[in-house]
Design an enzyme around this catalytic site. Structure first.
Site, PDB file in Angstrom:
ATOM      1  N   ALA A 265       0.857  -1.184   0.000  1.00 53.06           N
ATOM      2  CA  ALA A 265       0.000   0.000   0.000  1.00 53.06           C
ATOM      3  C   ALA A 265       0.892   1.233   0.000  1.00 53.06           C
ATOM      4  O   ALA A 265       2.105   1.133   0.180  1.00 53.06           O
ATOM      5  CB  ALA A 265      -0.913   0.008   1.224  1.00 53.06           C
ATOM      6  N   GLU A 267       1.022   5.497   1.292  1.00 54.64           N
ATOM      7  CA  GLU A 267       0.408   6.443   2.215  1.00 54.64           C
ATOM      8  C   GLU A 267       0.186   7.827   1.621  1.00 54.64           C
ATOM      9  O   GLU A 267       0.115   8.813   2.345  1.00 54.64           O
ATOM     10  CB  GLU A 267       1.286   6.578   3.479  1.00 54.64           C
ATOM     11  CG  GLU A 267       2.606   7.344   3.277  1.00 54.64           C
ATOM     12  CD  GLU A 267       3.792   6.461   2.954  1.00 54.64           C
ATOM     13  OE1 GLU A 267       4.934   6.901   3.143  1.00 54.64           O
ATOM     14  OE2 GLU A 267       3.564   5.319   2.513  1.00 54.64           O
ATOM     15  N   ASN A 268       0.056   7.953   0.292  1.00 51.02           N
ATOM     16  CA  ASN A 268      -0.175   9.261  -0.318  1.00 51.02           C
ATOM     17  C   ASN A 268      -1.167  10.077   0.510  1.00 51.02           C
ATOM     18  O   ASN A 268      -2.212   9.573   0.902  1.00 51.02           O
ATOM     19  CB  ASN A 268      -0.751   9.109  -1.726  1.00 51.02           C
ATOM     20  CG  ASN A 268      -0.193   7.914  -2.458  1.00 51.02           C
ATOM     21  OD1 ASN A 268       0.946   7.906  -2.863  1.00 51.02           O
ATOM     22  ND2 ASN A 268      -1.024   6.882  -2.606  1.00 51.02           N
ATOM     23  N   HIS A 300      -0.951   0.972   9.353  1.00 52.14           N
ATOM     24  CA  HIS A 300       0.382   1.450   8.961  1.00 52.14           C
ATOM     25  C   HIS A 300       0.272   2.684   8.065  1.00 52.14           C
ATOM     26  O   HIS A 300       0.926   3.706   8.313  1.00 52.14           O
ATOM     27  CB  HIS A 300       1.133   0.325   8.244  1.00 52.14           C
ATOM     28  CG  HIS A 300       2.513   0.693   7.811  1.00 52.14           C
ATOM     29  ND1 HIS A 300       3.629   0.417   8.567  1.00 52.14           N
ATOM     30  CD2 HIS A 300       2.965   1.326   6.701  1.00 52.14           C
ATOM     31  CE1 HIS A 300       4.704   0.861   7.939  1.00 52.14           C
ATOM     32  NE2 HIS A 300       4.323   1.420   6.795  1.00 52.14           N
ATOM     33  N   GLU A 301      -0.550   2.598   7.008  1.00 55.63           N
ATOM     34  CA  GLU A 301      -0.626   3.728   6.072  1.00 55.63           C
ATOM     35  C   GLU A 301      -1.291   4.933   6.721  1.00 55.63           C
ATOM     36  O   GLU A 301      -0.898   6.071   6.470  1.00 55.63           O
ATOM     37  CB  GLU A 301      -1.371   3.311   4.797  1.00 55.63           C
ATOM     38  CG  GLU A 301      -0.789   2.098   4.080  1.00 55.63           C
ATOM     39  CD  GLU A 301       0.707   2.163   3.817  1.00 55.63           C
ATOM     40  OE1 GLU A 301       1.265   3.274   3.698  1.00 55.63           O
ATOM     41  OE2 GLU A 301       1.327   1.093   3.744  1.00 55.63           O
ATOM     42  N   HIS A 304       1.176   6.771   8.911  1.00 61.35           N
ATOM     43  CA  HIS A 304       2.126   7.560   8.124  1.00 61.35           C
ATOM     44  C   HIS A 304       1.684   9.016   7.983  1.00 61.35           C
ATOM     45  O   HIS A 304       2.505   9.878   7.663  1.00 61.35           O
ATOM     46  CB  HIS A 304       2.277   6.962   6.726  1.00 61.35           C
ATOM     47  CG  HIS A 304       3.441   6.035   6.574  1.00 61.35           C
ATOM     48  ND1 HIS A 304       4.707   6.331   7.039  1.00 61.35           N
ATOM     49  CD2 HIS A 304       3.551   4.827   5.964  1.00 61.35           C
ATOM     50  CE1 HIS A 304       5.529   5.345   6.737  1.00 61.35           C
ATOM     51  NE2 HIS A 304       4.856   4.416   6.093  1.00 61.35           N
ATOM     52  N   GLU A 323       9.680   4.616   8.027  1.00 54.63           N
ATOM     53  CA  GLU A 323       9.187   3.241   7.947  1.00 54.63           C
ATOM     54  C   GLU A 323       9.411   2.461   9.243  1.00 54.63           C
ATOM     55  O   GLU A 323       8.525   1.755   9.718  1.00 54.63           O
ATOM     56  CB  GLU A 323       9.798   2.516   6.760  1.00 54.63           C
ATOM     57  CG  GLU A 323       9.393   3.099   5.406  1.00 54.63           C
ATOM     58  CD  GLU A 323       7.889   3.081   5.155  1.00 54.63           C
ATOM     59  OE1 GLU A 323       7.152   2.439   5.921  1.00 54.63           O
ATOM     60  OE2 GLU A 323       7.448   3.735   4.191  1.00 54.63           O
TER      61      GLU A 323
END
Length: 872
Positions: A265, A267-268, A300-301, A304, A323
């Site tokens: 994936a 994280e934009n 996780h994303e 971010h 990360e």
């Protein structure tokens, strides 16, 4: 036109970092989307910071249509390989660059490409330069405005980062939507998606009372598989507020699931693009592991947003800054919501298996690398998982309260900027008052440290002595190793299992010992009897422990250790002792043996009424063949496979009654993803994984497959039939394929079974499966499931003595070098470790690497790894 000879890729070094020559405060993008000829107009506000009146922009595989400065056509520029150099520029100006790209032909899945019927982008690490010429580096932060134009009937949803600020209709059935992200960001966080989807909408009220619109876009027909992802997103937002005090900062949060994606994936900012594997789930299509994986990756994303987006990394050598920290955060999220012990065990399995192997390979590197040829090669277990362990060690040394103070200070200092690993450590040190000077070596030193512990007891003085020595073997690019600051968590027990408080000179001391020298001695007093020591509790540092435990001590710890991880670890050490003994026996032609006392120890675990079923399942799970391979040099894949199978059969035979009773008592009428239900299924299916090797196995497995009301139980039956090579295997595999051929994501599970098939003709099975209707070499998920599982999880057949496995991977890598070098670079890792095997296998593996090195137009991704391996 004559073709220029290809230049060998060159390395970049962290020490050569230079701040950017120009700043870009704003960029306005317009995408006129067409399958083969998308036109991109990029208008940037730029200011010279230093240097000359020229500007260098990065770009790859672009057709340049025009360059304009302050609205006027500009001719003083030149295109070179991978760059656009514009000369004679004013100190401050508006730059317009027009480019054309071909999304349909972009098989690399970087930049702008087609995923099924949708347009999609992937810009991390350096994909934005495949969209337009730009200062494509993480320390150039700009406010992005994006206008997306496409045919409305085909692409009703036009998405980009930030908040929606406008939309409208155009002639010829086209329409447009404009987005603006108010938070300055580097180009790698840009995203665009255009397509026709099913949409799941919900909302979240933040801690300050703001309503955030939540949207998950999935392929048509998959709406019923998006609910768990939405719940996971809401749980992530709540958890980050409660545990870290971090609130979301935009009006909306969007997730799009796409089938063709190189990563898990991305994280934009405000528009996460996900591999559909980590979004789509229902009980018919997804296993418990899938559900937990979705929860972790969604978390996780989302996390971010602060640790990666609001504070990004100055340069790509600092990748672990975002990360490693965010993996630590997602691990804590999963642990707080589920079983902390089981999550910790699973994280440690990754470190002790593939990450330790990476540390010992030619690609060994620190969590903050010093040099790089292709940045995509450093999205590694070392940067992510070992990076997380380094954050966890800081948390151990500082404690939760001081760690949170450090996080708060980190954001106060660096919000809205591009920071470094040193900046993070400085915030932790300044907030806590703990000296982390020596600790910072973890960022710059590669390899896996070993700590060797020797203990002694003085019955006259009632003292217990520990001598701890640390060492790290030289790695390919780092011969000299310095002592690290290693937190070693220990506990002492008396013969009844009571904890003995740690005292030095009559004063209480912490359970966490600070190992900072090559050799240190610790003496504990008021120890009335010879204790049993539990070492490296919670895996307090990513190190190899050497300590001469007896079987009896390990069995004691399996029962009495107060920490569940320590109990599991004692069981693993007990198994490791007997695996090593039996590998030696097999190599000598002697008989396999496993003592009754070892079986009794695991019988006690299986029958425990106080332990969580999910934890018992972990206690009964053997280390993977790849983890065991790391204990030997040269690696004897056949002996290791034989011993692990013999242990399974021995446990199945010795504990048949108990395993059968557990299996029979844990069936569930309905499916739930509550922790208790997941744990019971895990233990029941672990029992099946043993019982399948016995006479009753075939009928038991067939019955479970037929009666399963969820994918977890279905796959457990299929896996058992596969690994034990049961008579029913072919019928079950064929039935599954007929049911699910239409669904590539579900078929990935079946492809993985084909890849790990232990039959003599395993490679033939894999090759035949590549012709399956659901398989395509264009989809990274399919490749990883079938080919990847054969290379990494079927070592006996990948390492076949005739070299057929190596020849096969060479052919696959040659093909992917042209179409998707990023996937090729991830698949090649088993070949890189050729020096770990016997001489005949080394020769065969090296020959494939030599062939790859001679390929014309060898991609940077492969060039770097092949070169390092051959130079090792």
């Amino acid at each position: 036109m004559s073709q220029q000879p290809q230049e060998a890729p060159t390395a970049k070094y962290r020490k050569d970092y230079q701040s950017p020559s120009h700043s870009i405060t704003h960029i306005d993008l317009e995408f006129d989307l067409y399958d083969k000829e998308t036109i991109i107009t990029a208008v940037s506000k730029i200011k010279q910071l230093k240097g000359s009146d020229s500007l260098t922009l990065e770009g790859e595989q672009l057709k340049l249509l025009g360059v304009y400065v302050d609205g006027k056509q500009w001719s003083d520029y030149k295109e070179t390989n991978g760059s656009l150099i514009i000369n004679g520029l004013p100190k401050e100006f508006e730059l317009t660059v027009k480019t054309e790209v071909n999304p349909e032909e972009n098989s690399s899945l970087e930049g702008l490409y087609k995923s099924g019927g949708a347009f999609c982008t992937q810009c991390e690490a350096e994909g934005f330069r495949r969209i337009t010429y730009y200062m494509d580096r993480p320390d150039v932060l700009a406010v992005f405005t994006s206008k997306v134009i496409a045919e409305k009937s085909l692409y009703p949803y036009l998405l980009s980062n930030g908040n929606k600020i406008g939309s409208g209709e155009l002639e010829n059935g086209r329409h447009w939507v404009q987005w603006q992200d108010p938070h300055p960001k580097p180009a790698y966080l840009f995203a665009l998606v255009a397509g026709d989807f099913d949409l799941l909408s919900d909302s979240y009220k933040t801690v300050s009372g703001r309503d955030v619109a939540l949207e998950i876009y999935v392929d048509k027909g998959n709406l019923d598989r998006a609910n768990h992802a939405m719940l996971s997103l809401q749980n992530s937002m709540k958890w980050d507020e409660q545990r870290f005090g971090l609130e979301y900062d935009l009006d909306n949060y969007m997730i799009v699931a796409v089938d063709f994606f190189n990563m898990g994936a991305m994280e934009n900012k405000g528009l996460n693009v996900f591999n559909s594997k980590f979004v789509l789930a229902n009980e018919k299509t997804a296993t418990d592991t899938d559900y937990l994986g979705i929860e972790a990756v969604i978390g996780h994303e989302y996390f971010h947003n602060w640790t990666g987006n609001r504070v990004t990394c100055r340069d790509w050598f600092q990748l672990s800054l975002k990360e490693g920290l965010t993996v630590f955060r997602d691990q804590e999220f999963s642990s707080d919501l589920g079983s902390r012990a089981v999550n910790r065990i699973n994280n440690v399995r990754i470190i002790r298996g593939p990450q330790f192997a990476e540390d010992a390979s030619p690609m060994s590197h620190p969590i903050r690398p010093d040099k790089v040829i292709e940045m995509n090669n450093f999205y590694t277990l070392t940067v992510y998982e070992k990076g997380s362990e380094v954050i966890r060690m800081m948390h151990t040394l500082l404690g939760e309260l001081s760690f949170q103070k450090g996080m708060k200070l980190y954001f106060e200092r660096h919000d809205g900027t591009a920071a470094t690993c040193d900046d993070f450590v400085a915030a932790m040190q300044d907030a806590s008052g703990v000296d982390l000077t020596q600790f910072k070596r973890w960022y710059s030193q590669s390899g896996t440290p070993t700590i060797n512990v020797i203990t002694s007891y003085n019955s006259d003085q009632k003292t217990y002595n520990l001598i701890v020595e640390q060492s790290t073997k030289p790695t390919q690019e780092q011969q000299e190793k310095l002592p690290l600051h290693i937190p070693l968590d220990i506990e002492l027990y008396d013969v009844d299992g009571n904890v003995i408080p740690l005292q030095c000179n009559g004063k209480s001391v912490s359970n966490v010992l600070n190992i900072t020298d090559e050799k240190q001695e610790f003496t504990f007093d008021s120890v009335d009897e010879k204790p049993i020591v539990s070492l490296l509790r919670e895996f307090s540092a990513p190190v190899k422990l050497v300590y001469d435990y007896s079987d009896q001590e390990l069995m004691f710890l399996m029962v009495h250790a107060t920490n569940e991880f320590a109990r599991w670890d004692a069981g693993q050490m007990l198994l490791a002792k007997h695996i090593k003994i039996n590998v030696d026996n097999v190599q000598k032609g002697e008989a396999f043996e496993l003592s009754e006392s070892v079986l009794d120890a695991f019988r006690g675990v299986l029958l425990s009424r106080e332990l969580d079923p999910a934890f018992i399942a972990e206690m009964l799970s053997l280390p993977s063949q790849n983890e065991v391979a790391g204990w030997f040099k040269p690696v004897d894949v056949d002996a290791i496979y034989s011993v692990l199978k013999s242990i399974k059969v021995a446990i199945a035979t010795g504990l048949e009654d108990e395993l059968s009773a557990v299996y029979g008592s844990l069936s569930q009428d309905s499916y739930s993803i509550e922790h208790d239900a997941i744990g019971k299924r895990a233990l029941r299916n672990t029992a099946l994984g043993y019982l399948c090797y016995l006479a009753q196995g075939n009928e038991l497995v067939k019955l479970q497959y037929q009666n399963a009301n969820n994918m977890t139980d279905t796959m457990a039956a299929l896996s058992s039939a596969n690994q034990a090579q049961l008579q029913c295997r072919e019928d079950l595999m064929n039935d599954f394929s007929e049911k699910w051929t239409h669904d590539g994501l579900v078929m990935d599970k079946w492809f993985a079974m084909q890849g790990t098939n232990p039959s003599e003709d395993a490679l033939g099975v894999v090759k035949k499966t590549m012709n399956h209707a659901a398989f395509t070499m264009k989809n990274p998920n399919r490749i990883r499931s079938l080919v990847g599982s054969f290379l990494t999880a079927n070592p006996v057949h990948f390492h076949a003595k005739d070299g057929s496995g190596y020849l096969f991977v060479g052919e696959i890598l040659t093909e992917l070098n042209q179409s998707n070098p990023q996937v090729a670079s991830r698949l090649i890792d088993p070949l890189l470790k050729y020096r770990n095997y016997d001489e005949s296998r080394q020769i065969l593996m090296r020959a494939e690497l030599e062939k790859l090195s001679k390929l014309e137009n060898l991609a940077k991704d492969l060039f770097e790894k092949v070169t390092k391996a051959l130079d090792s």
